[in-house]
Structures are given as structure tokens and as C-alpha cells.
Design a protein around this motif. Structure first.
Motif, short mmCIF file in Angstrom:
data_model
loop_
_atom_site.label_atom_id
_atom_site.label_comp_id
_atom_site.label_asym_id
_atom_site.label_seq_id
_atom_site.Cartn_x
_atom_site.Cartn_y
_atom_site.Cartn_z
N LYS A 25 -33.06 31.93 -12.33
CA LYS A 25 -33.66 33.19 -12.70
C LYS A 25 -34.22 33.01 -14.03
O LYS A 25 -33.67 32.12 -14.92
CB LYS A 25 -32.59 34.32 -12.85
CG LYS A 25 -32.36 34.71 -11.37
CD LYS A 25 -31.43 35.91 -11.41
CE LYS A 25 -30.89 36.18 -9.88
NZ LYS A 25 -29.95 37.34 -10.09
N SER B 17 -33.80 40.44 -15.03
CA SER B 17 -32.43 40.80 -14.00
C SER B 17 -33.09 41.28 -12.72
O SER B 17 -34.17 41.55 -12.56
CB SER B 17 -31.79 41.68 -14.70
OG SER B 17 -32.24 42.99 -14.80
N THR C 94 -34.07 28.92 -18.86
CA THR C 94 -33.79 29.63 -17.55
C THR C 94 -32.32 29.61 -17.16
O THR C 94 -31.50 28.62 -17.76
CB THR C 94 -34.53 28.71 -16.27
OG1 THR C 94 -34.07 27.53 -16.20
CG2 THR C 94 -35.97 28.91 -16.49
#
Length: 418
Positions: A236, A241, A231
Motif C-alpha cells: 500500500k 488507508s 511504501t
């Protein structure tokens, strides 16, 4: 006592941060030192391209080959017809066979940039598990393979348990996936002497079951190794994205956008990503990752160039960097930016709205998002902030390339065909 591998492959994997779990690290280390080991990773064929979340596994195969061993890229032509439940909240859509086969060919294009295929002892092999899974006789399979699996044990594995704990449906066809992946390992062991299966940490249960199946049926030694879930420092998921998946294939994502994703990773990820996705010395990766201020931005450029050059080619990396410097440092238009080319018929007599251009160029996912972007001051045309979501550009205004910007880092060109 900390394990210190003596084989080159495990030394690289350890120092670069690739290892999460292994069925027997010392035993695998000894086996690697005894001579070349054949290892494999299986890949689902659910899309025409893999994304950068798969890049850990592809890089793993590359290092396996670079350290004198033989990698197998296993195309899941058979298992994709079933669907892997690992980490999924719902049953996957069943794809037509023709689409699965087409996906195998486009995905293979990326593998060929990371490993060398051929007939030599350490040359990579491309294998498709449809070769044996499509020929299975179900009753024989249940009798010969299924009897080695208990429902109790299968329910204990995280890939199954998590779905049931969330009271989400797990189909019988998905429940069989563990048997099929384990059988893949057995077949590869018998056909090619494959002794190592690798994969992400979410595959641990399937991998352990495969090694155990080889031991039970053939009385042979086999190993499993998993990589950690990667990660970003901002939390994220690797491979995602704000705009969606970061694809490896050129026709799924432009080289410039691919390069930009790596250029824009959080500062804290630079050293880790250089270790995992470049072949720079570990000490250099750590040095670059420890930089601050403007210097860390130059380290990000090195990261973006290293990964893009391997995945898309050196020319693509050079062009992406040149475009980025033109756009961000010199205020230029950047001819290599992702481009929306309009036909004259696409532009009505009164003009086309800026909202439409932002959506069609991919800078906004919907008209609503484009209008919000403009209202919040995040949209620009040729570096001039936009305020009117209803503004139009006619053919004369599009006679030369125009640059659209969403925020500070996302750009696209709009051109009108002559």
C-alpha cells in the motif's frame, strides 16, 4: 566503494534510509562540513492538510535543522495555481486563490511542530513562491529562463513521459511546472543563499533542472537530494488507508485514528518506520523491528506514540494509547474514540437505522458498504455482532454512549445530545 558521509546531516539521512538520489553526494557532503547549508522543500497547497506521505519530507527538514542547517518551508502559493503533473493521471482542479491561502495557514500548523521558526542562522523560514511567481512578466520569463530548457529534455523526464506514454492529457500549464519549480530554486538561491533542494523521488527531474539553472545563470553550485518512494510492506502507498488519506492535521483526522494507523502497520515496516519517523537511536529501531509475537505489537505502540507525540502532541499520544488499551484489552467503551454526536432532531420517532449510524460515523463510506459489513458479520454494536441491517435505535437506546465497530480495529462512539 560505498560512500561514507562525514557530515552529520548526510550520515543521519544515510543510516535512517532517507536518500534515493543526489546530484553530487560527495560535493554536498563537503559543502555541509564547510558550514551551515540552507535547504528547502516545496509543498503544494491543494488541501487544508498534508498527509503522512508528506511526513518524509517534513522529517527531512527537521533533521536538516537538528544538524545545524537552515530549512525553508516553501509554500506553493504560486505553483498550486498551475498544478504539478508529477505522478498524476489527470490535470488537477484549479483552486480559488483564497482557498490556496487558507490552506497555507492550516498546513503551516504542522510544520511548526517539526521545525523552529525565527530569525537566527539556523531558524526555519516560511516562504511563499507567490511572492515572485505572481509578479512574473511572461515574455521576460520565457526569454531569461525558458531558453535554458529544451523540449527534448523535458519530454525525457518521467513526470512528463509517463503521462504521454499512457496517452493521458498533459496541459500546457502543467508542462510549464518544471520551469516554475526551477525558477523557485533560483530565486531562493538569490534571496537566501539556498544551495539545496530536497523532495520525493518523483521530483528528481524538477530538482535537477533547478540546480542546473542556478549553474547556468549564476555560475553557482547547487545540490539536489531526493528520498525514496515509501511504501508499506503490504504494497500500500504510504499515506493511504482503506478509508482514504491519513491526514496530519487534527481537524482532518482524529488523534486516535492517526495513532491507530501507525499501531496497525505491517510487522515488517516497524523497524523502517521507526528509523524514518522517530528519533530513537538506529540500533534501538532495528532491535524493535526485529521483535516477533506479542513483542512486535508493543513495538508498534512505541512507533504510534513516537509519531503521534511529535505530530499531535504528547497528551494526544497518551490519550490514544489509553483508549486503545481500554477498547482492545479491557473490552471497554473508550471515551476518546472518534465520536458521532446526534441532536434529538437527528433521531426520528421510530429510530435511526444502524446503516445510517455506520455511514455518519465514518465507519462505512456508503449505505451499501454498511449493509455489506453487517451481512458479512463485520459490524458490531457494543461488541455484539449485528445481523439485521434494517435495525433501528431510538432515543432511549442512545441515552448512553454506544460503541460501533467495523472489523476488529475500527471503532466509533455514538452519543445523543441531552
Amino acid at each position: 566503494m560505498t560512500f561514507r558521509p562525514r557530515s552529520e546531516f548526510l550520515h543521519v539521512m544515510t543510516t535512517r534510509g532517507f536518500i534515493a538520489d543526489c546530484t553530487d553526494l560527495e560535493g554536498l557532503d563537503d559543502r555541509l562540513r564547510a558550514g551551515p547549508v540552507t535547504g528547502y522543500i516545496g509543498f503544494d497547497l491543494t488541501a487544508p492538510s498534508l498527509h503522512i506521505g508528506n511526513l518524509v519530507q517534513i522529517t527531512l527538514l527537521r533533521w536538516l535543522q537538528k544538524t545545524g542547517n537552515r530549512p525553508i518551508t516553501l509554500m506553493g502559493g504560486g505553483t498550486t495555481k498551475v498544478g504539478d503533473p508529477s505522478g498524476k493521471d489527470e490535470m488537477r482542479r484549479i483552486l480559488p486563490v483564497a482557498q490556496i491561502e487558507a490552506n497555507a495557514d492550516t498546513i503551516h500548523q504542522v510544520f511548526a511542530k517539526y521545525v523552529d521558526y525565527g530569525e537566527g542562522p539556523t531558524d526555519a523560514m516560511r516562504v511563499n513562491n507567490a511572492d515572485w511567481l505572481d509578479e512574473l512578466r511572461y515574455i521576460d520569463f520565457l526569454r531569461d529562463i525558458g531558453r535554458h530548457f529544451t523540449i527534448n529534455r523535458m519530454l525525457a523526464f518521467e513526470s512528463v513521459k509517463s503521462r504521454l506514454d499512457r496517452e493521458q492529457a498533459l496541459s500546457f500549464i502543467e508542462f510549464n511546472y518544471m520551469l516554475l519549480q526551477s525558477y523557485d530554486f533560483l530565486e531562493l538561491h538569490r534571496r537566501y543563499g539556498c544551495a539545496l533542494q530536497m523532495g520525493g523521488s518523483d521530483q528528481w527531474g524538477n530538482i535537477v533542472s533547478g540546480a542546473d539553472l542556478i549553474r547556468r545563470i549564476d555560475g553557482a553550485e547547487a545540490f539536489g537530494l531526493t528520498t525514496p518512494l515509501v511504501t508499506r510492506a503490504d504494497g500500500k502507498k504510504m499515506g493511504k488507508s482503506a478509508e482514504g488519506a491519513v491526514w496530519l492535521n487534527e481537524d482532518a483526522m482524529s488523534a486516535y485514528d492517526f495513532w491507530q494507523w501507525w499501531r496497525n502497520v505491517p510487522d515488517a515496516d516497524v523497524g523502517k518506520f521507526l528509523r524514518m519517523f522517530s528519533e530513537l537511536p538506529v540500533a534501538e529501531c532495528d532491535r524493535l523491528g526485529a521483535l516477533g509475537g506479542q513483542e512486535i505489537n508493543e513495538a508498534k505502540v512505541i512507533l504510534a506514540n513516537e509519531v503521534t507525540a511529535r505530530c499531535r502532541g504528547a497528551e494526544a499520544a497518551t490519550a490514544a494509547e489509553a483508549t486503545a488499551r481500554e477498547v482492545f484489552e479491557k473490552g471497554g467503551i473508550g471515551e476518546d474514540l472518534p465520536t458521532l454526536t446526534l441532536a434529538p432532531a437527528d433521531v426520528p420517532e421510530g429510530g435511526i437505522t444502524l446503516v445510517q449510524l455506520f455511514v455518519r460515523s465514518g465507519l462505512a463510506s456508503s449505505g451499501k458498504e454498511a449493509r455489506r459489513l453487517i451481512a458479512e458479520g463485520g459490524a458490531r454494536l457494543d461488541d455484539v455482532a449485528l445481523t439485521d441491517a434494517g435495525a433501528l435505535l431510538d432515543a432511549a437506546a442512545l441515552a448512553g454512549p454506544r460503541k460501533l465497530s467495523a472489523g476488529r480495529k475500527r471503532h466509533a462512539l455514538v452519543k445523543l445530545e441531552a
